[in-house]
Design an enzyme around this catalytic site. Sequence first.
Site, mmCIF file in Angstrom:
data_model
loop_
_atom_site.group_PDB
_atom_site.id
_atom_site.type_symbol
_atom_site.label_atom_id
_atom_site.label_comp_id
_atom_site.label_asym_id
_atom_site.label_seq_id
_atom_site.Cartn_x
_atom_site.Cartn_y
_atom_site.Cartn_z
ATOM 1 N N ASP A 21 -1.138 -4.626 25.704
ATOM 2 C CA ASP A 21 0.222 -4.606 25.190
ATOM 3 C C ASP A 21 0.870 -5.936 25.590
ATOM 4 O O ASP A 21 0.409 -6.603 26.507
ATOM 5 C CB ASP A 21 0.944 -3.408 25.817
ATOM 6 C CG ASP A 21 2.423 -3.432 25.550
ATOM 7 O OD1 ASP A 21 2.809 -3.562 24.370
ATOM 8 O OD2 ASP A 21 3.206 -3.331 26.525
ATOM 9 N N ASP A 59 4.887 -6.829 25.549
ATOM 10 C CA ASP A 59 6.160 -6.698 26.266
ATOM 11 C C ASP A 59 6.078 -5.621 27.352
ATOM 12 O O ASP A 59 5.758 -4.468 27.068
ATOM 13 C CB ASP A 59 7.281 -6.359 25.282
ATOM 14 C CG ASP A 59 7.404 -7.396 24.163
ATOM 15 O OD1 ASP A 59 7.198 -8.591 24.433
ATOM 16 O OD2 ASP A 59 7.689 -7.003 23.016
HETATM 17 MG MG LIG Z 1 5.210 -2.585 26.246
#
Ligand SMILES: [Mg+2]
Length: 176
Positions: free
Chosen positions: A10, A12
Site C-alpha cells: 500500500d 499512503d
Molecule cells: Mg493506506
Amino acid sequence: MSEPFLVMLDRDGTINVDKHYLADPAGLDLLPGAVDGLVKLRDAGAVLCIVTNQSGIGRGYFDRTTADSINDALVEMLKPHGITFAHIALCPHAPDEVCECRKPAPGMALECAQATGLALADSWVIGDKASDVGLANNTGGRGILISGETDIQAGQVFTAPSLSEAADYILQARAS
Ligand SMILES: [Mg+2]
Ligand SMILES: [Zn+2]
C-alpha cells in the site's frame, strides 16, 4: 541469490504518511522505517509493487495526472536508496463505482502478478487498512498490517509498527 517473490505495498500510511487524499507531491513524507524495510525486502529478493486505492480521483478531489505525479515523486524519493518498483497499480474509482480493482477486490494484485510473472500464492501484501489485508486474503497471499491495532483479520499473519518490522517478519518466515 534468493528466489524472487512478490511483495505488494500500500502507499499512503504504509510507505508515506497518510495525509488523506494527498493531492500535492510536496506533501509526500516517508514514514519511519519505510526505506529500511524496503531495502531489506529488496536485498532478500522481493520484487516490489505498489497497490494504491486513490478514490480521490473518483470523488473528484484531484485528477489522474496529479495522482501519477505523486507516484513519480515517491519513485524519485526512493531511487537514491536503490529502491525501485516493478509495477505501480492504482485504482481511481470511488467505492460506489463497484470496480474490480479497489482493494480488497483482487484486480490490482492480478495486475502485479501479470506484470512480474510472480505467483500470488507466494506473495505478501503490506498495508495499514483492513482492505490491504483483505487483498492478501482474496488472492492467496499473506497480509501484514502496519498499525497499532491488534485484531487479526482473515489472511493477516502479523501486525507491525512499521515497514522495517514487516520486512523482518517476511525474511524470518521465508528463512524457516
Ligand atoms: Mg493506506
Ligand atoms: Zn478500481
